[in-house]
Scaffold this active site. Structure first.
Site, PDB file in Angstrom:
ATOM      1  N   GLU A   1      40.775 -16.613  21.374  1.00  7.68           N
ATOM      2  CA  GLU A   1      42.065 -16.233  20.793  1.00  7.68           C
ATOM      3  C   GLU A   1      43.192 -17.163  21.245  1.00  7.68           C
ATOM      4  OE1 GLU A   1      43.520 -12.533  23.478  1.00  7.68           O
ATOM      5  OE2 GLU A   1      41.425 -12.537  22.858  1.00  7.68           O
TER       6      GLU A   1
ATOM      7  N   SER B   1      32.641 -10.105  20.083  1.00  7.18           N
ATOM      8  CA  SER B   1      32.389  -9.160  21.169  1.00  7.18           C
ATOM      9  C   SER B   1      32.778  -7.742  20.771  1.00  7.18           C
ATOM     10  CB  SER B   1      33.173  -9.574  22.419  1.00  7.18           C
ATOM     11  OG  SER B   1      34.570  -9.457  22.203  1.00  7.18           O
TER      12      SER B   1
ATOM     13  N   ARG C   1      48.042 -15.783  15.147  1.00  4.74           N
ATOM     14  CA  ARG C   1      47.822 -16.864  16.104  1.00  4.74           C
ATOM     15  C   ARG C   1      48.119 -18.229  15.476  1.00  4.74           C
ATOM     16  NH1 ARG C   1      48.132 -13.622  20.379  1.00  4.74           N
ATOM     17  NH2 ARG C   1      46.398 -12.151  20.513  1.00  4.74           N
TER      18      ARG C   1
END
EC number: 2.5.1.19
Length: 444
Positions: free
Chosen positions: A327, A180, A399
């Site tokens: 995410e 995005s 992450r």
């Protein structure tokens, strides 16, 4: 996995690999989180393009955001990061510059459309792994708007933007199915283009739409006219009108995606965690944690201090499409690995192009600790299994480090390699995690 392991960070003051603290009793914690990276970096870009000085209050101070501040300063703006509230004074983009993108996708993608407004030569590069992350669609879009770019035909870092002082703007078609950020990058600078920008997506569904919603909302705060899908512009079309960008003083919300490992402590321990100042209304993708954790058996309540999550006696698996909130996938996958029933995570093929191929990395690292995990083209399936200790590699991905510490809180003997990579969006994560977790247990 076929990709190389990340190199240990040096100078972090913590051992590598890092023994993840094990939780042996229900936690009862209240946590104040640093500001949102996504909001901070968008606010910095808009402030640098605005008609006057702005303040970014409570800005996140991390590697990604200091790289953005340095990039905008290199172009000609002044970004004073000396205090908790950062002061941005727009300047003339009239000097040659070199931009270090590090591992920050927002710097690599958001700054080139700004650099196109310069009258000089702006060179972009970053950490070695960034040379494999997708940027070609943004560069092709800028070329379509008349910007001259040198990239050796690679559509990747390193590349050079040759600004001419203005961009004609107009209609551009991109395939944003990989990120995005391709859309947000063009929208953020579009009001400064002579004809604005009319961005049309052509491809598979755009992932992480909440991040585009965030961009549109912030543009409107700055007085920019934006027509988005919800306003009738078409399901895959966003139009930014040319015009001024009003200076705005922002107050940055806590980073809700960074809340995932802390709320996971409640989930895996059966305890309670409060994240302070959780907004009642937000465009952050991390807000989806409320629904995800509730579906896994947690109790989720807005309280006066923020958001409280209370874990269940047994964590339930989940079947969920994470396309818009990819995410969160590493943290959710870690929870699923210690859940009492099967899980299936879907719609996240695009996270293969994040800091690392997160699907392959999660399958390899969770599997290496004994998880029963199957990798699919667009997701993961996990079934209950007995996990054991071992080294959890992070591939220089913050992450992935979050996933490792979550498993380590529930399993003895987990060591997280390169925990310092969390500094990308969360300074001193390891120190805070230890201070919070170790009173409820001991190192595995």
């Amino acid at each position: 996995m076929s990709q190389p392991r990340s190199e240990p960070c040096t100078g972090s003051g913590v051992p590598d690999p890092w023994p993840a603290p094990r939780v042996r009793e229900p936690v009862d914690l209240t946590v104040a989180l640093p500001g949102s990276k996504s909001l901070t970096n968008r606010a910095l870009v808009l402030a640098a393009l605005a008609d006057g000085p702005s303040t970014v209050g409570g800005a996140l101070r991390s590697r990604d955001t200091t790289l953005m501040a340095a990039a905008l300063t290199a172009l000609g703006s002044s970004v004073d990061t000396s205090g908790a509230d950062w002061r941005v004074t727009p300047g003339r983009f009239d000097r040659d510059a070199a931009v270090d993108c590090g591992l920050a996708g927002t710097v690599m993608r958001f700054v080139p459309p700004v650099a196109a407004l310069s009258t000089a030569r702006v060179a972009f590069d970053g950490d070695p792994h960034m040379r494999s992350r997708p940027i070609g669609e943004v560069l092709a879009a800028l070329r379509g708007l008349g910007v001259r770019i040198e990239d050796g035909g690679r559509g990747a870092l390193p590349f050079v933007v040759h600004g001419s002082g203005s961009v004609a703007g107009g209609t551009v078609v991109v395939d944003a199915s990989a990120s995005s950020q391709f859309i947000s990058a063009l929208l953020l600078a579009g009001a400064r283009y002579e004809r604005g920008v009319d961005v049309r997506h052509d491809g598979k569904p755009v992932p992480s739409l909440p991040h585009i919603d965030m961009t549109v909302a912030m543009l409107r705060e700055h007085g920019v006219q934006v027509d988005d899908p919800a306003a009738g512009g078409g399901a895959n079309r966003w139009v930014v009108a040319p015009g001024p960008i009003r200076p705005v003083d922002h107050r940055i919300e806590p980073d809700l995606s960074n809340a995932a490992p802390f709320l996971a402590l409640a989930a895996v321990s059966g305890g309670s965690v409060v994240v302070r100042d959780w907004p009642r209304h937000t465009t952050q993708a991390g807000d989806a944690l409320r629904e995800i954790l509730a579906r896994m058996g947690c109790r989720v309540d807005h309280v006066e201090e923020g958001l409280r999550v209370t874990g269940p006696d047994a964590l339930e698996g989940i079947d969920v499409d994470l396309h818009d909130v990819g995410e969160l996938a590493p943290a959710v996958a870690a929870l699923c690995a210690v859940a009492s029933s099967p899980s299936h995570l879907r719609g996240i093929a695009h996270i293969r192009a994040h800091e690392t191929d997160r699907l392959a990395a999660l399958a390899a690292e969770l599997g290496g600790l004994g998880a029963d995990v199957t990798e699919h083209p667009d997701g993961l399936s996990l079934r209950p299994a007995t996990l054991h200790g071992g080294v959890f590699h992070t591939y220089a991905d913050h992450r992935m480090a979050h996933a490792g510490v979550i498993v380590g809180a529930a399993v003895d003997g987990v060591e997280v390699e390169n925990i310092a990579t969390t500094g990308k969006t969360f300074p001193d994560f390891a120190g805070l995690w230890s201070r919070l977790v170790e009173p409820a247990g001991a190192r595995g």
